[in-house]
Write a protein that holds these residues in place. Structure first.
Motif, short mmCIF file in Angstrom:
data_model
loop_
_atom_site.label_atom_id
_atom_site.label_comp_id
_atom_site.label_asym_id
_atom_site.label_seq_id
_atom_site.Cartn_x
_atom_site.Cartn_y
_atom_site.Cartn_z
N PHE A 89 6.60 27.18 8.25
CA PHE A 89 6.52 28.15 8.96
C PHE A 89 6.17 28.47 10.07
N LYS A 90 5.50 27.24 10.21
CA LYS A 90 4.85 27.32 12.34
C LYS A 90 5.91 27.11 12.65
N ASN A 91 7.18 26.21 12.31
CA ASN A 91 8.10 25.67 13.40
C ASN A 91 9.27 26.61 12.92
N ALA A 92 9.23 27.33 12.11
CA ALA A 92 10.18 28.17 11.94
C ALA A 92 10.58 29.61 12.73
N ARG A 93 9.03 29.73 12.47
CA ARG A 93 8.93 30.93 13.85
C ARG A 93 8.75 30.32 15.03
N ASP A 94 8.83 30.17 15.46
CA ASP A 94 9.22 29.08 16.46
C ASP A 94 9.98 29.63 16.83
N SER A 95 11.46 28.79 15.98
CA SER A 95 12.86 28.48 16.21
C SER A 95 12.78 30.25 16.16
N TYR A 96 12.84 31.35 15.47
CA TYR A 96 13.56 32.79 15.84
C TYR A 96 12.76 32.89 17.11
N GLU A 97 12.02 32.52 17.46
CA GLU A 97 11.37 33.42 18.99
C GLU A 97 12.10 32.74 19.43
N GLN A 98 12.15 31.25 19.20
CA GLN A 98 13.40 31.47 21.00
C GLN A 98 14.34 31.88 20.72
N ALA A 99 14.77 32.00 19.58
CA ALA A 99 16.50 32.01 19.54
C ALA A 99 16.38 33.71 20.16
N LEU A 100 15.65 35.03 19.21
CA LEU A 100 15.20 36.19 20.22
C LEU A 100 15.27 36.32 21.97
N HIS A 101 14.74 35.17 21.99
CA HIS A 101 14.74 34.95 23.66
C HIS A 101 15.67 35.18 23.80
N ASN A 102 17.64 34.91 23.76
CA ASN A 102 18.43 34.96 23.97
C ASN A 102 18.72 35.80 23.67
N GLU A 103 18.75 36.76 22.44
CA GLU A 103 18.68 38.07 22.53
C GLU A 103 17.99 39.11 21.33
N ALA A 104 17.22 39.92 22.29
CA ALA A 104 15.82 40.17 21.52
C ALA A 104 15.92 41.07 20.89
N ASN A 105 17.24 41.87 19.95
CA ASN A 105 17.31 43.03 19.39
C ASN A 105 18.69 41.73 18.21
N ASN A 106 18.71 40.73 17.71
CA ASN A 106 19.69 40.16 17.19
C ASN A 106 19.82 40.92 15.18
N SER A 107 20.24 41.31 15.13
CA SER A 107 19.22 41.78 13.39
C SER A 107 19.44 40.75 12.29
N SER A 108 19.98 39.65 12.65
CA SER A 108 20.21 38.27 11.70
C SER A 108 19.10 37.63 12.05
N VAL A 109 18.40 37.78 13.43
CA VAL A 109 17.77 36.81 13.34
C VAL A 109 16.17 38.06 12.68
N LEU A 110 15.96 38.92 13.29
CA LEU A 110 14.98 39.88 12.45
C LEU A 110 14.92 39.91 10.89
N LYS A 111 15.68 39.81 10.68
CA LYS A 111 15.86 39.51 8.56
C LYS A 111 15.43 38.33 8.53
N SER A 112 16.04 37.46 9.12
CA SER A 112 15.40 35.93 8.94
C SER A 112 14.06 35.91 8.61
N ILE A 113 13.67 36.70 10.32
CA ILE A 113 11.92 36.42 10.58
C ILE A 113 11.02 37.63 9.07
N ASP A 114 11.63 38.29 8.41
CA ASP A 114 11.27 39.24 7.34
C ASP A 114 11.08 38.82 6.16
N GLU A 115 12.43 37.17 6.15
CA GLU A 115 11.96 37.19 4.57
C GLU A 115 11.34 35.47 4.91
N LEU A 116 10.75 35.17 6.39
CA LEU A 116 9.92 33.70 6.44
C LEU A 116 8.45 34.30 6.28
#
Length: 330
Positions: A89-116
């Motif tokens: 979960f730590k590396n998963a969260r880090d990966s999603y945060e890095q993804a949001l650096h490229n697009e802060a409001n990406n809906s797919s990434v935000l949904k994946s964070i909720d599922e995480l």
């Protein structure tokens, strides 16, 4: 040449032939290892194949090739999905945060964070009992003895025949003994099944647990080709209430869901299932924990076959099943 292989990989992916798609993207990478898009495409195919570790490695290599902003987002997002499935979960969260650096409001990434977050909470709850057991607290001797309790699928051998007296050697139960995951003394009664009995399917007796665990379902799903007809018939004999009880106690696996879908298709072809049972079962599965994430890895082609089968069972079923199939994005 790499562009041709990439295009063929895209065609295979669109046809849901994910194994071929991953291989074609791999060949394209060999010819053009600097193209980060190829790594992103291959990572998505590996997600569909549940090849989590290889997906992480593919994303890491793609990220090392200085991808553009859009491709970088996809690589971080897909790496996060793979890490989530590995319970890292730590590396998963880090990966999603890095993804949001490229697009802060990406809906797919935000949904994946909720599922995480949901999966991490479920994981911690399921391991809380083990953590409590690992804590060693000094207790005063009050004359009471702690008797270990074990959950098993059947009675130990020495207790099966009440007329025989167990020897002293047989009265000692080793804590390391593991119960058989699938075998049970409870035989499935075909006359109490939820659907009509097809004698050609039940030509061979089988012993399966009346109320299986997730681990037992996973073991059943790995049965041989010869045993699959009996496993399919057994799965279709379990009521939706039994499935609800099974999945309420742990995380559902995509391989189990796909095997259940296979059993539905098999029973439709054999003419031993009703449309209302199918709709009820799909509804039950869609309410299982982490379903929104697991549904991403379900074989849509199987769901389309079930949708077509519902019409053959009952024309009205097409209307009545529309709502539940929408939950499966069909």
């Amino acid at each position: 040449m790499s562009d041709i292989l990439k295009a063929k990989g895209n065609e295979a992916f669109s046809s849901k032939d994910y194994t071929v798609a991953a291989e074609l993207y791999g060949h394209a990478i060999t010819l053009n290892p600097a193209d980060a898009v190829l790594y992103s495409n291959k990572a998505m195919a590996l997600i569909k194949l549940s090849s989590w570790k290889e997906c992480v490695e593919t994303c890491d290599t793609g990220l090392s090739n200085s991808p553009d902003k859009k491709t970088k987002l996809k690589l971080f997002w897909r790496r996060g999905i793979a890490y989530t499935q590995l319970n890292d979960f730590k590396n998963a969260r880090d990966s999603y945060e890095q993804a949001l650096h490229n697009e802060a409001n990406n809906s797919s990434v935000l949904k994946s964070i909720d599922e995480l977050n949901a999966q991490e909470s479920q994981f911690k709850r399921s391991h809380s009992i083990e953590e409590i057991k690992s804590e060693k607290k000094p207790k005063k001797d009050n004359g009471l003895k702690n008797i270990p309790i074990y959950e098993v699928d059947q009675l130990p051998e020495e207790f099966r025949d009440s007329s025989s007296k167990p020897s002293k050697k047989s009265t000692t139960t080793k804590q390391t003994t593991q119960p058989q995951p699938v075998q049970s003394q409870i035989q499935v009664n075909p006359h109490s099944a939820q659907i009509p009995v097809s004698t050609n399917i039940l030509s061979k007796p089988s012993n399966y647990p009346e109320k299986p665990t997730i681990h037992q379902l996973l073991t059943i799903s790995k049965c041989s080709v010869d045993e699959r007809p009996f496993a399919y018939r057994y799965l279709s004999s379990l009521s939706p209430e039994v499935y609800k009880a099974i999945f309420s106690g742990g995380s559902i696996e995509s391989s189990i869901v796909n095997f259940i879908l296979d059993s539905i298709i098999f029973s439709i072809d054999a003419g031993c299932i009703t449309w209302d049972y199918i709709v009820s079962l799909l509804n039950t599965l869609s309410s299982a924990p982490r379903f929104s994430l697991i549904s991403m890895f379900c074989d849509k082609q199987k769901l389309f076959k079930i949708k077509e089968g519902l019409v053959t069972l009952d024309a009205a079923a097409n209307i009545k099943s529309k709502e539940v199939l929408q939950k499966w994005n069909i």
